[in-house]
Design an enzyme around this catalytic site. Structure first.
Site, mmCIF file in Angstrom:
data_model
loop_
_atom_site.group_PDB
_atom_site.id
_atom_site.type_symbol
_atom_site.label_atom_id
_atom_site.label_comp_id
_atom_site.label_asym_id
_atom_site.label_seq_id
_atom_site.Cartn_x
_atom_site.Cartn_y
_atom_site.Cartn_z
ATOM 1 N N SER A 168 0.845 -1.195 0.000
ATOM 2 C CA SER A 168 0.000 0.000 0.000
ATOM 3 C C SER A 168 0.878 1.241 0.000
ATOM 4 O O SER A 168 1.652 1.469 0.932
ATOM 5 C CB SER A 168 -0.907 0.013 1.235
ATOM 6 O OG SER A 168 -1.384 1.328 1.463
ATOM 7 N N ASP A 316 -6.012 1.104 -9.332
ATOM 8 C CA ASP A 316 -7.171 1.997 -9.465
ATOM 9 C C ASP A 316 -7.894 1.814 -10.800
ATOM 10 O O ASP A 316 -8.933 2.438 -11.032
ATOM 11 C CB ASP A 316 -6.735 3.452 -9.289
ATOM 12 C CG ASP A 316 -6.321 3.728 -7.843
ATOM 13 O OD1 ASP A 316 -6.792 2.993 -6.944
ATOM 14 O OD2 ASP A 316 -5.528 4.651 -7.612
ATOM 15 N N LYS A 343 -11.885 -0.140 -1.197
ATOM 16 C CA LYS A 343 -11.627 1.185 -1.794
ATOM 17 C C LYS A 343 -12.844 2.088 -1.535
ATOM 18 O O LYS A 343 -13.610 1.835 -0.619
ATOM 19 C CB LYS A 343 -11.325 1.025 -3.288
ATOM 20 C CG LYS A 343 -10.033 0.258 -3.567
ATOM 21 C CD LYS A 343 -8.818 1.050 -3.147
ATOM 22 C CE LYS A 343 -7.536 0.298 -3.431
ATOM 23 N NZ LYS A 343 -6.360 0.977 -2.882
ATOM 24 N N ARG A 347 -15.351 -2.386 -4.892
ATOM 25 C CA ARG A 347 -15.326 -2.308 -6.359
ATOM 26 C C ARG A 347 -15.512 -3.663 -7.028
ATOM 27 O O ARG A 347 -15.907 -3.723 -8.199
ATOM 28 C CB ARG A 347 -14.044 -1.619 -6.841
ATOM 29 C CG ARG A 347 -14.073 -0.126 -6.556
ATOM 30 C CD ARG A 347 -12.832 0.598 -7.014
ATOM 31 N NE ARG A 347 -12.995 2.040 -6.817
ATOM 32 C CZ ARG A 347 -11.988 2.915 -6.784
ATOM 33 N NH1 ARG A 347 -10.744 2.496 -6.938
ATOM 34 N NH2 ARG A 347 -12.232 4.198 -6.614
HETATM 35 C C1 S3P Z 1 -2.852 5.809 -3.497
HETATM 36 C C2 S3P Z 1 -2.574 4.502 -3.220
HETATM 37 C C3 S3P Z 1 -3.493 3.395 -3.515
HETATM 38 C C4 S3P Z 1 -4.550 3.829 -4.513
HETATM 39 C C5 S3P Z 1 -5.164 5.138 -4.148
HETATM 40 C C6 S3P Z 1 -4.105 6.226 -4.145
HETATM 41 C C7 S3P Z 1 -1.866 6.835 -3.139
HETATM 42 O O1 S3P Z 1 -4.157 3.009 -2.329
HETATM 43 O O2 S3P Z 1 -5.542 2.845 -4.628
HETATM 44 O O3 S3P Z 1 -6.178 5.509 -5.059
HETATM 45 O O4 S3P Z 1 -1.994 7.994 -3.616
HETATM 46 O O5 S3P Z 1 -0.944 6.522 -2.390
HETATM 47 P P1 S3P Z 1 -3.523 1.913 -1.307
HETATM 48 O O6 S3P Z 1 -2.321 2.514 -0.677
HETATM 49 O O7 S3P Z 1 -4.622 1.667 -0.299
HETATM 50 O O8 S3P Z 1 -3.228 0.708 -2.140
#
Ligand code: S3P
Length: 430
Positions: A168, A316, A343, A347
């Protein structure tokens, strides 16, 4: 606008269009600019609702930010320039805002509270609270099962080595922001590489960090220096136009200055496996982020098996990838997508429901979908569930369908792509 009806695009999508500046990078530019010393200028700021949540939070923390068109100037006064906010910081729909702020505020010498909308209040925070606690942070969730609101009692932090169970970028970035204020070494190891915008931007702000394989480390405390950030077009916004141009016959689109950081462009690899030939014409890098003009023409797609590290690089893009899959000839499996259930909406479930309503043959699995195409989408009313990427995926399905589709709660597209429906109208105009 609460509902919108989209009619099939009779003659495809045509033209050259700029897409809004990258949302993920803009959050980071705002937060790093806020804690840096000196002016940070951000070019190409689109002002979507998620980014506004971060901007407003920085302002509430005492940071002077001026906006002139798509340019932001952030007058950072270093870590000590932040002051206690007078009220709860409203992160609205933005997971990136709440998780990154949790790390940033954990080490400040004041208390703060973070909250958001109903969707954000359902999102898991333990993944960031537990590792922060290992650094001495006092961040507690007020919601059941470690959900927001979050209450932060800022206090001195110590570095720690984190081995994340889930890849993440939000968690990694929160820990790096905490590590910048902590004494000693903070390292973050991921099971697979998530997007690396924070690492790239930290270097541009003068931070010293080392990257080796799946681990990033830094020694705190560190001060950042303000800089200029040129936002590329958001690949995750371009993704809707890329798939639309592929699946609607007779299309040709040029999308200049799109961010093509390889941790973000898994969709292009997935589409290539499905028979697409998208041209990526590289442009000079700016601010450590690669960018390109993306040129897309309609193509016949076929099914493929998509999962693992590829899906992480398209995290995403799951909703729009599923629309492409429903248009493709044969079976597509999209697996390893269990994270998509937490999310802005679930989704996996929401896409199964939407594609089913539009007439696709789709089976829901715990970690993804099996879709048998090709589907000629029919008329339907579909609900966005307040999720921007679901609304935009439905709009693309409507363009390639046989009859109008009504999307309820459609205005949530503004979360990441202000002007999306207007751009679709211009690209499909006769
Ligand atoms: C993001 C990380 C991702 C992504 C989100 C934006 C970011 O989430 O899905 O839309 O800007 O660091 P996760 O860290 O939960 O995977």
């Amino acid at each position: 606008m609460s509902a919108i009806t989209i009619t099939p695009a009779a003659r495809g999508l045509h033209g050259a269009f700029a897409v809004p500046g990258d949302k993920s990078i803009a959050h980071r530019a705002l937060l790093l600019g806020a804690i840096a010393r000196g002016a940070t200028v951000v070019e190409g700021f689109a002002g979507g609702a998620d980014n506004r949540a971060t901007l407003d939070a920085c302002t509430a923390l005492g940071v002077a930010i001026t906006t002139t068109g798509a340019t932001l100037r952030i007058d950072g006064r270093g870590w000590d320039g932040l002051r206690a906010p007078g009220a709860t910081l409203d992160c609205r729909n933005s997971g990136t805002t709440i998780r990154l702020l949790a790390g940033l505020l954990a080490g400040r010498p004041f208390a703060s509270r973070l909250d958001g909308d109903a969707s954000l209040r359902r999102r898991p925070m333990r993944r960031v609270l537990a590792p922060l606690a290992r650094m001495g942070a006092a961040v507690v969730a007020e919601g059941a099962d470690d959900r927001p609101p979050l209450r932060i009692a800022g206090r001195p932090l110590g570095g720690a080595a984190h081995d994340l169970p889930v890849a993440s970028a939000q968690v990694k970035s929160a820990l790096l922001l905490a590590g910048l204020q902590a004494s000693g070494v903070t390292s973050v190891t991921e099971p697979a590489p998530s997007r690396d915008h924070t690492e790239r931007m930290l270097a541009a702000f003068g931070a010293r960090l080392t990257r080796a394989s799946r681990t990033v480390s830094l020694v705190g405390p560190q001060e950042l220096r303000g800089t200029t950030v040129m936002l590329p077009g958001d690949f995750s916004s371009a993704a809707f136009l890329i798939v639309a141009a592929l699946v609607v016959p007779g299309s040709e689109l040029r999308l200049p200055s799109i961010g093509v950081n390889p941790t973000r462009t898994g969709l292009l690899d997935a589409l290539a496996m499905m028979g697409a030939n998208v041209d990526v014409e590289l442009e000079p890098d700016a601010g450590g982020e690669p960018r390109a003009t993306v040129v897309v023409r309609s193509a016949r797609l076929h099914g493929a098996s998509i999962g693992g590290e590829l899906l992480l690089r398209a995290i995403d893009e799951f909703p729009i990838l599923c629309v492409a899959a429903a248009c493709a000839e044969g079976r597509t499996e999209v697996r390893d997508a269990a994270e998509l259930r937490v999310k802005e909406s679930d989704r996996v479930a929401v896409m199964a429901e939407m594609l089913g309503r539009l007439g696709a043959r789709v089976e829901e699995l715990p970690d993804g979908l099996v879709i048998d195409g090709p589907t000629r989408f029919g008329s339907a009313t579909v609900d966005s569930h307040g999720d921007h990427r679901i609304a935009m995926a439905a709009a693309v399905a409507a363009l390639v369908g046989s009859a109008p589709v009504t999307i309820t709660d459609a205005e949530c597209a503004d979360v990441s792509f202000p002007g999306f429906y207007d751009l679709l109208r211009r690209a499909t105009a006769p």
